[in-house]
Design an enzyme around this catalytic site. Structure first.
Site, PDB file in Angstrom:
ATOM      1  N   ARG A   1       0.785  -1.255  -0.112  1.00  0.00           N
ATOM      2  CA  ARG A   1       0.026  -0.016   0.132  1.00  0.00           C
ATOM      3  C   ARG A   1       0.958   1.307  -0.113  1.00  0.00           C
ATOM      4  NH1 ARG A   1      -3.236  -3.107   3.318  1.00  0.00           N
ATOM      5  NH2 ARG A   1      -1.448  -4.423   3.078  1.00  0.00           N
ATOM      6  N   THR A   2       1.980   1.385   0.740  1.00  0.00           N
ATOM      7  CA  THR A   2       2.705   2.619   0.695  1.00  0.00           C
ATOM      8  C   THR A   2       3.330   3.034  -0.500  1.00  0.00           C
ATOM      9  OG1 THR A   2       3.355   2.177   3.122  1.00  0.00           O
ATOM     10  CG2 THR A   2       4.538   3.663   1.848  1.00  0.00           C
TER      11      THR A   2
ATOM     12  N   LYS B   1      22.596  -7.120  -7.690  1.00  0.00           N
ATOM     13  CA  LYS B   1      23.830  -7.378  -8.004  1.00  0.00           C
ATOM     14  C   LYS B   1      25.189  -6.687  -7.151  1.00  0.00           C
ATOM     15  CE  LYS B   1      22.929  -7.187 -12.967  1.00  0.00           C
ATOM     16  NZ  LYS B   1      22.765  -6.512 -14.230  1.00  0.00           N
TER      17      LYS B   1
ATOM     18  N   ARG C   1      12.181   3.528   0.980  1.00  0.00           N
ATOM     19  CA  ARG C   1      11.957   2.564   2.089  1.00  0.00           C
ATOM     20  C   ARG C   1      13.020   1.655   2.025  1.00  0.00           C
ATOM     21  NH1 ARG C   1       6.640  -1.226   3.521  1.00  0.00           N
ATOM     22  NH2 ARG C   1       5.916   0.870   4.036  1.00  0.00           N
TER      23      ARG C   1
ATOM     24  N   HIS D   1       8.302   5.963  10.063  1.00  0.00           N
ATOM     25  CA  HIS D   1       7.254   5.896   9.063  1.00  0.00           C
ATOM     26  C   HIS D   1       6.183   7.145   9.111  1.00  0.00           C
ATOM     27  CE1 HIS D   1       4.911   4.352   5.902  1.00  0.00           C
ATOM     28  NE2 HIS D   1       4.727   3.163   6.167  1.00  0.00           N
TER      29      HIS D   1
END
Ligand code: NCD
Length: 335
Positions: free
Chosen positions: A54-55, A82, A104, A134
């Site tokens: 959702r974020t 990588k 995030r 958050h």
């Protein structure tokens, strides 16, 4: 406001301004044409090193509704797998001209590093870092609380959350949502009680502006909370040390889960929040999650308005008149 890294950075005025701007944004979202021209020609990069539903979608929707160009980057399937570092990833994005970077990251402090490193000129928005912060989740929770519990059934511009009682229940230890909410709710004048088993209460919690209780039934009876915010049990953060934070899922839900009986014990006006994703049957039963007092789906909708407000205030600076320029243009188009 140059970046949004932590709820603790927001003054009362700034927090109320974001909520008020979100209220204006929310109004534009009930129109048939939801898109505003405000960030036309700007580029917003969503940089997601950790899983999210959702974020990520919410930030993408918010940026698109403001007409920004959006680049979605997730670590899986990119050069990060990588071994590319945050620095090199950020320099690449900088070369592409990012005006805002929404990040995030599993490491607490990564957004701060990005904001202070000089690797990007863009505004940095923390969309969740480790167990740390958050801030947009706390803002959307505050917006939802204000809509339901302050004023007369509508958004309450200019108002904070003075005197509201909020219980935050569950896995506080691993929760950036709890940390951000405790700080923002305190700034907005609400009283917070954290309810959790002793094993899921962080060391140093005495310094937080919140009361701590180990008994959900007692906290409900004594505090009569206006809102209960259930936290997800974050099993993915419990692997180190072999778990052992609670005896069994059944015992956890008996002691700390929200079910129909506890829902009935809450004051009649009380609402139930959960940031998602929910573990149905663990921290919340299906009947509590789906009850009319749960505002969980509305939180998701409010998240778009709040993130539109944050991007608008960071990138368009906020016009002197207060109303989002795009919202005004849109009003004219409507008339
Ligand atoms: C939260 C998160 O990622 O911190 N979810 C969200 O952003 N909607 C809470 C969680 O994952 O439990």
């Amino acid at each position: 406001m140059r970046h949004l890294l932590s709820a603790a950075d927001l003054s009362l005025d700034e927090a109320v301004r974001i909520l008020d701007t979100a209220g204006q944004m929310a109004q534009t979202q009930s129109r048939e044409i939801k898109k505003l021209p405000t960030l036309r020609g700007r580029t917003v990069v969503n940089l997601f090193f950790e899983d999210s539903t959702r974020t990520r979608i919410s930030f993408e929707t918010a940026a698109k509704r403001l007409s920004a160009d959006v680049i979605n980057f997730s670590a899986k399937g990119s050069s990060v797998s990588k071994g590319e570092s945050l620095k090199d990833t950020a320099l690449t994005l900088q070369a592409m001209g990012a005006d805002a970077v929404v990040i995030r990251h599993q490491a607490s402090g990564a957004p701060h590093r990005l904001a202070t490193s000089g690797w990007t000129d863009g505004a940095v928005v923390n969309a969740g870092d480790g167990t740390h912060q958050h801030p947009t989740q706390a803002l959307l929770d505050a917006f939802t609380l204000r809509r339901h519990l302050v004023g007369e059934g509508a958004d309450a511009p200019g108002r904070a959350l003075e005197g509201l009682r909020v219980a935050i229940v569950g896995d506080v230890l691993h929760s950036r949502v709890a940390r951000s909410n405790v700080q923002l709710l305190h700034t907005l004048g609400a009283q917070v009680t954290l309810v959790a088993p002793p094993t899921l209460v962080p060391v140093g919690v005495e310094a937080w502006p919140a009361r701590v209780s180990y008994h959900l039934d007692e906290a409900i009876a004594d505090d009569k909370p206006d809102a209960v915010m259930m936290l997800r049990v974050q099993r993915e953060r419990m692997s180190s040390g072999g778990g052992g934070f609670f005896p069994s899922p059944l015992e956890y839900s008996r002691a700390y889960g929200l079910d129909a009986r506890r829902l009935a014990a809450l004051p009649e006006h009380a609402i139930v929040l959960h940031p998602g994703p929910m573990n149905r049957g663990l921290e919340i039963t299906a009947d509590a999650a789906d009850s009319p007092r749960a505002v969980i789906v509305e939180q998701v909708a409010n998240g778009v308005a709040v993130r539109m407000a944050v991007l608008y205030l960071l990138l368009a600076g906020g016009s002197a008149a207060g109303a989002p320029a795009g919202a005004r243009t849109e009003t004219k188009v409507d008339q």
